[in-house]
Design an enzyme around this catalytic site. Structure first.
Site, PDB file in Angstrom:
ATOM      1  N   CYS A  88       0.698  -1.487   0.273  1.00  0.00           N
ATOM      2  CA  CYS A  88      -0.113   0.269  -0.150  1.00  0.00           C
ATOM      3  C   CYS A  88       0.919   1.499   0.047  1.00  0.00           C
ATOM      4  O   CYS A  88       1.584   1.799   0.388  1.00  0.00           O
ATOM      5  CB  CYS A  88      -1.168   0.013   1.433  1.00  0.00           C
ATOM      6  SG  CYS A  88      -1.735   1.181   1.826  1.00  0.00           S
ATOM      7  N   CYS A 148      -1.206   3.909  -6.836  1.00  0.00           N
ATOM      8  CA  CYS A 148      -1.698   3.377  -5.573  1.00  0.00           C
ATOM      9  C   CYS A 148      -2.480   1.496  -5.689  1.00  0.00           C
ATOM     10  O   CYS A 148      -2.421   1.209  -7.836  1.00  0.00           O
ATOM     11  CB  CYS A 148      -3.287   3.612  -5.318  1.00  0.00           C
ATOM     12  SG  CYS A 148      -5.025   3.311  -4.499  1.00  0.00           S
TER      13      CYS A 148
HETATM   14  N1  DGL Z   1      -3.538   0.815  -2.037  1.00  0.00           N
HETATM   15  C1  DGL Z   1      -3.573   2.178  -0.996  1.00  0.00           C
HETATM   16  C2  DGL Z   1      -2.196   2.995  -1.690  1.00  0.00           C
HETATM   17  O1  DGL Z   1      -1.676   1.788  -2.700  1.00  0.00           O
HETATM   18  C3  DGL Z   1      -4.328   2.862  -0.874  1.00  0.00           C
HETATM   19  C4  DGL Z   1      -5.753   2.913  -0.806  1.00  0.00           C
HETATM   20  C5  DGL Z   1      -6.218   3.390   0.343  1.00  0.00           C
HETATM   21  O2  DGL Z   1      -6.776   2.796   1.131  1.00  0.00           O
HETATM   22  O3  DGL Z   1      -6.829   4.774   0.091  1.00  0.00           O
HETATM   23  O4  DGL Z   1      -2.968   3.670  -1.465  1.00  0.00           O
END
Ligand code: DGL
Length: 263
Positions: A70, A188
């Protein structure tokens, strides 16, 4: 050989796919913190406390190698986690800004990088921008809703392409007539699941670092590799919004990751 991977939700499965490919003899535990998703609109303290609880859960099942799949959580928490859990080896994921220095064919092209607001505001991201894009080659945009829409699609079993297209357009295009891009960096881990929608709406190619992260991790862990272990065709999955107890890890076949919404 165990690896723990987590994200605020299902986004990190885009990284798991690659990790599972390059590290197919490991037992992979994937924790989707859907109870607290999305992380992108939370504070640094909140995100750190979610991450800390997840790390403690991984520790309780003897995991000492963790991939924070993430961008937002890496930006907010990896430094503090590394200093508070020195016994754990942490890997993270960050927006692939450095691609502009690694792929000469991008030099004359216009690129945009899309992240959550939390990633965009972080010191780590500012540092990356200074280090790899000191000449401001890229444009930077954020999306408030996209990760959430992708989470919702996972629940409902179908992608609402129209809503996703609208969110991409309103995040990427400002009122400027110069808004036309040749490539987009997906900052993301949720976004690679809709890379085709990005490509259609923007008429661009999309770039994500998932395969690089997995290759880097595999090369760092090569000494840990036990080739006598069987190749795993499954991984363990837990969704914090569903499981009643921490012991409820579910076995999922890797082949389920081929098509959205996976399983
Ligand atoms: N998948 C996450 C990222 O790479 C975040 C998405 C979220 O929870 O806002 O930032």
């Amino acid at each position: 050989m165990k690896i723990g991977i987590f994200d605020s939700g299902i986004g990190g499965l885009s990284v798991l796919k690659e990790v599972a490919h390059y590290m197919d003899r490991y037992d992979i535990y994937y924790l989707a913190d859907r109870l607290n998703a999305p992380y992108g609109n939370k504070t640094k303290q909140e995100v750190y406390s979610y991450c800390e609880a997840i790390v403690n859960e991984f520790l309780s099942i003897d995991i000492d190698t963790i991939l924070i799949a993430c961008n937002s959580a890496t930006a907010m928490a990896i430094d503090e986690l590394r200093s508070n859990f020195p016994q754990i080896r942490f890997f993270g994921i960050e927006p692939f800004i450095n691609v502009i220095n690694l792929r000469p064919e991008l030099i004359s092209k216009r690129g945009v990088c899309l992240t959550t607001q939390l990633t965009a505001d972080s010191n780590r991201f500012k540092y990356l921008q200074q280090k790899y894009d000191a000449n401001h080659t890229l444009e930077y945009r954020t999306s408030k809703m996209l990760a959430k829409l992708i989470e919702e699609a996972f629940d409902s079993g179908r992608l609402d392409t129209h809503k996703i297209e609208e969110e991409i357009k309103s995040s990427v295009f400002t009122k400027s007539t110069k808004d036309s891009f040749d490539y987009i960096i997906l900052g993301c881990t949720h976004y690679p699941f809709v890379s085709e929608v990005f490509e259609k709406v923007l008429g661009t190619t999309s770039i994500s670092p998932c395969a690089h992260v997995a290759k880097h991790m595999a090369s760092c862990l090569v000494n840990k590799l036990d080739e006598t272990q069987e190749i795993r065709d499954y991984f363990y999955f837990r969704d914090t919004s569903k499981a009643a107890t921490k012991e409820q890890w579910r076995i999922v076949k890797k082949e389920n990751l081929k098509g959205f919404p996976f399983f």
